[in-house]
Scaffold this active site. Structure first.
Site, short mmCIF file in Angstrom:
data_model
loop_
_atom_site.label_atom_id
_atom_site.label_comp_id
_atom_site.label_asym_id
_atom_site.label_seq_id
_atom_site.Cartn_x
_atom_site.Cartn_y
_atom_site.Cartn_z
N ARG A 1 2.42 -5.40 -13.15
CA ARG A 1 1.85 -6.06 -14.34
C ARG A 1 0.83 -5.18 -15.04
O ARG A 1 0.39 -5.47 -16.14
CB ARG A 1 1.19 -7.38 -13.92
CG ARG A 1 2.20 -8.45 -13.59
CD ARG A 1 1.52 -9.72 -13.19
NE ARG A 1 0.59 -9.50 -12.09
CZ ARG A 1 -0.17 -10.44 -11.54
NH1 ARG A 1 -0.13 -11.66 -12.00
NH2 ARG A 1 -0.96 -10.16 -10.55
N LYS B 1 8.41 -8.75 4.94
CA LYS B 1 7.90 -9.89 5.69
C LYS B 1 6.50 -10.21 5.18
O LYS B 1 5.88 -9.32 4.62
CB LYS B 1 7.89 -9.59 7.19
CG LYS B 1 6.91 -8.45 7.57
CD LYS B 1 6.28 -8.67 8.89
CE LYS B 1 4.98 -9.40 8.83
NZ LYS B 1 3.79 -8.54 8.73
N LYS C 1 11.27 1.78 13.85
CA LYS C 1 10.50 2.74 14.67
C LYS C 1 11.44 3.41 15.68
O LYS C 1 12.28 2.77 16.28
CB LYS C 1 9.37 2.02 15.41
CG LYS C 1 8.23 1.61 14.49
CD LYS C 1 7.08 1.04 15.28
CE LYS C 1 6.07 0.37 14.37
NZ LYS C 1 4.97 1.21 13.97
N GLU D 1 -4.18 -3.48 18.02
CA GLU D 1 -4.64 -2.66 16.89
C GLU D 1 -6.14 -2.53 16.96
O GLU D 1 -6.84 -3.47 17.37
CB GLU D 1 -4.26 -3.33 15.57
CG GLU D 1 -2.78 -3.47 15.36
CD GLU D 1 -2.47 -4.00 13.96
OE1 GLU D 1 -2.32 -3.17 13.06
OE2 GLU D 1 -2.44 -5.23 13.79
N HIS E 1 7.44 -9.02 14.46
CA HIS E 1 7.51 -7.81 15.29
C HIS E 1 7.64 -8.12 16.78
O HIS E 1 8.50 -7.57 17.46
CB HIS E 1 6.26 -6.95 15.09
CG HIS E 1 5.98 -6.62 13.65
ND1 HIS E 1 6.97 -6.39 12.73
CD2 HIS E 1 4.82 -6.48 12.96
CE1 HIS E 1 6.44 -6.12 11.55
NE2 HIS E 1 5.12 -6.18 11.67
N LYS F 1 -6.17 -7.82 16.41
CA LYS F 1 -6.88 -6.80 15.62
C LYS F 1 -8.22 -6.52 16.30
O LYS F 1 -8.71 -7.33 17.08
CB LYS F 1 -7.14 -7.32 14.21
CG LYS F 1 -5.85 -7.69 13.48
CD LYS F 1 -5.71 -6.92 12.20
CE LYS F 1 -4.46 -7.25 11.44
NZ LYS F 1 -3.42 -6.23 11.48
C1 BG6 Z 1 2.25 -5.41 9.60
C2 BG6 Z 1 1.14 -6.41 9.67
O1 BG6 Z 1 3.49 -6.03 9.54
O2 BG6 Z 1 2.21 -4.58 10.76
C3 BG6 Z 1 -0.20 -5.73 9.78
O3 BG6 Z 1 1.17 -7.23 8.51
C4 BG6 Z 1 -0.21 -4.75 10.94
O4 BG6 Z 1 -1.25 -6.68 9.94
C5 BG6 Z 1 1.01 -3.83 10.89
O5 BG6 Z 1 -1.41 -3.99 10.86
C6 BG6 Z 1 1.12 -2.99 12.14
O6 BG6 Z 1 2.12 -2.02 11.99
P1 BG6 Z 1 2.08 -0.65 12.79
O7 BG6 Z 1 3.34 0.04 12.36
O8 BG6 Z 1 0.83 0.06 12.40
O9 BG6 Z 1 2.09 -1.01 14.25
#
Ligand code: BG6
Length: 499
Positions: A61, A160, A194, A228, A252, A350
């Site tokens: 936009r 997603k 991956k 993470e 995932h 996280k």
């Molecule tokens: C995403 C999530 O799908 O995957 C994120 O929305 C997350 O919150 C990310 O940080 C993690 O992906 P990767 O490849 O860094 O493990």
């Protein structure tokens, strides 16, 4: 040996060129496009896979010239790939593939003719990538159809999360499905792109050692951890509407669970593999208000030491109080013959102590110990490290060599990718984008898979609401709330913590 499946090229990795294509990226000025999509396209162009005649048309936009869009893409590339020296000449050659069209694609009655002109003149594979909020997928699909841009064989890519529950996922799937046929819809779960996730199928089914013991007779339990160290940060507004269960588990972690738990597929055709995965999802025992406190743990990070500094609490990042979980642990039971009695423990969060994704297959204890050394006498474990330090370890008890009696040591047989292979590990999006252009659906989720995953997750969300399940605090930079350890402790188990 009988070869039933996909024939793979032997030898070192190859970038087999694709035919020239047109890719329209809606949400082109957004984070996903600038951080992942355009850099991935640049890498594959530089590797010689994407022909120069291809067109990558950014749509958003924002009022922006084509030059400004190219400059923004370069600036973002530098920001997200600081370690990569970039050749200006190469970038400007790649930049010629990038076009820009300003358009509010979800609005009613917007003028689509600039996009139609940008796409005119060529008959070739057309791909629409919706790097947008899922609530816009239906409108944008309808508008693509109404503008007459759905050329024969055109494909659409959906990021997603597909919705926020089963009902909204169905509505999105219906709306997109009224314009695009299921075989043209590519629902991304980037974990499927991956390298190490693809290797799960090879590891399980191309080695005869594992299949006879890949069941609850020999396996005690399975752990899947996706930890993470980053926080919700700049995405806190989206994240607060999702939480760890919707953001990570629904897609995932459940995909990983399915790849570990599924029956051997007959071949590697997309639908054959998806059929096996969905059977696993359907066998997941529902979690209800009666057992939700035993089967799940919710957590949210507070302030703490993380990534070499001090991290703020989630609520401070968000700027308001919240009950959204940034950590979740789940005991999942798969009610079928193979897995009855061997639970799958899942956890993701996280701001945890470090960033790693790992699958641990823990085999049963030996029936009778000939040597009493409780510390070394651990069960056989297979540890599949998805990231970082990709590799597979088989942890075995061995005799510590040398005199001094039968002393035991628990040591790894170690297949480290870094030591064995020289390949570069491309970002999952590179593989996924090229798979879309080729029309290979194997790495994407089918409608029924997404909906089956939502059905199970909806059960948990409903149980949390009914039970008012507490959200336990944990300090940033730790392994999550202690209740996650207690969940396994109640079963006489513990999360694998390395050797
Ligand atoms: C995403 C999530 O799908 O995957 C994120 O929305 C997350 O919150 C990310 O940080 C993690 O992906 P990767 O490849 O860094 O493990």
């Amino acid at each position: 040996m009988k070869n039933t499946g996909v024939r793979a090229p032997a030898g070192p990795s190859q970038f087999v060129p694709v035919s020239a294509f047109d890719l329209v990226v809606f949400g082109a000025a957004g984070d996903l496009s600038l951080r992942k999509l355009i850099p991935s396209l640049f890498h594959r162009w530089r590797d010689g896979q994407i022909p120069d005649e291809s067109r990558i048309i950014g749509v958003s936009r924002s009022e922006m010239s084509e030059g400004a869009f190219r400059a923004l893409a370069l600036e973002s590339f530098r920001k997200f790939h600081p370690a990569e020296a970039i050749d200006e000449g190469e970038w400007s050659a790649f930049g010629r593939l990038l076009r820009y069209v300003r358009l509010d694609a979800a609005a009613q009655g917007a003028d689509w003719s600039p996009l139609a002109s940008a796409l005119a003149g060529e008959t070739r594979q057309r791909v629409f990538y919706l790097a947008l909020a899922p609530s816009l997928y239906g409108d944008v699909s309808r508008n693509i159809g109404a503008a007459g841009l759905r050329s024969p064989g055109a494909r659409i890519v959906l990021e997603k999360p597909i919705g926020k529950d089963l009902e909204s996922a169905r509505a999105i799937n219906d709306a997109v499905g009224s314009v695009f046929a299921e075989e043209s819809i590519f629902r991304i779960d980037h974990y499927l792109g991956k390298e190490t996730v693809q290797n799960l199928i090879v590891l399980r089914f191309m080695n005869s050692l594992f299949e006879p013991v890949w069941n609850a007779n020999a396996i005690d339990h399975v752990e899947i951890t996706v930890a993470e160290s980053i926080g919700a940060g700049g995405r806190a507004d989206y994240y607060d509407t999702a939480g760890a269960l919707r953001d990570m588990v629904q897609n995932h972690l459940l995909q990983l669970l399915c790849l570990v738990a599924m029956e051997p597929p007959l071949d590697l055709e997309p639908d054959t593999v998806r059929d096996e995965k969905i059977k696993v999802m359907r066998a997941l025992r529902p979690i209800t208000a009666e057992n939700v406190r035993k089967a799940t743990v919710r957590g949210q990070y507070g302030k703490g030491a993380s990534d070499g500094g001090v991290a703020e609490s989630y609520e401070a990042e968000l700027g308001r109080p919240s009950r959204t979980e940034t950590f979740v642990a789940i005991k999942a039971n798969i009610d079928n013959w193979r897995w009855k009695g061997a639970p799958f423990y899942l956890r993701t969060g996280k701001r945890m102590a470090s960033r790693y994704s790992e699958i641990v297959i823990q085999f049963k204890e030996i029936a009778h110990a000939l040597i009493d050394d409780r510390r070394a006498l651990q069960p056989t474990r297979m540890v599949i490290r998805l990231q970082p330090d990709e590799g597979v370890k088989l942890l075995l008890v061995t005799k510590d060599p040398g005199p001094g009696g039968m002393r035991l040591r628990y040591v790894p047989l170690n297949l480290s990718y870094a030591e064995h292979f020289e390949a570069r590990y491309p970002d999952a999006y590179e593989r996924l984008l090229m798979a879309v252009v080729r029309g290979d659906l194997a790495l994407f989720m089918r409608r029924d898979e997404v909906e089956a995953a939502w059905k199970w997750v909806d059960g948990i969300l409903g149980a949390w609401a009914e039970d008012a399940t507490p959200v336990h605090p944990y300090a940033a930079g730790t392994d999550g709330p202690s209740q996650a350890a207690m969940m396994l402790d109640r079963d006489g188990r513990s999360w694998f913590d390395g050797v």
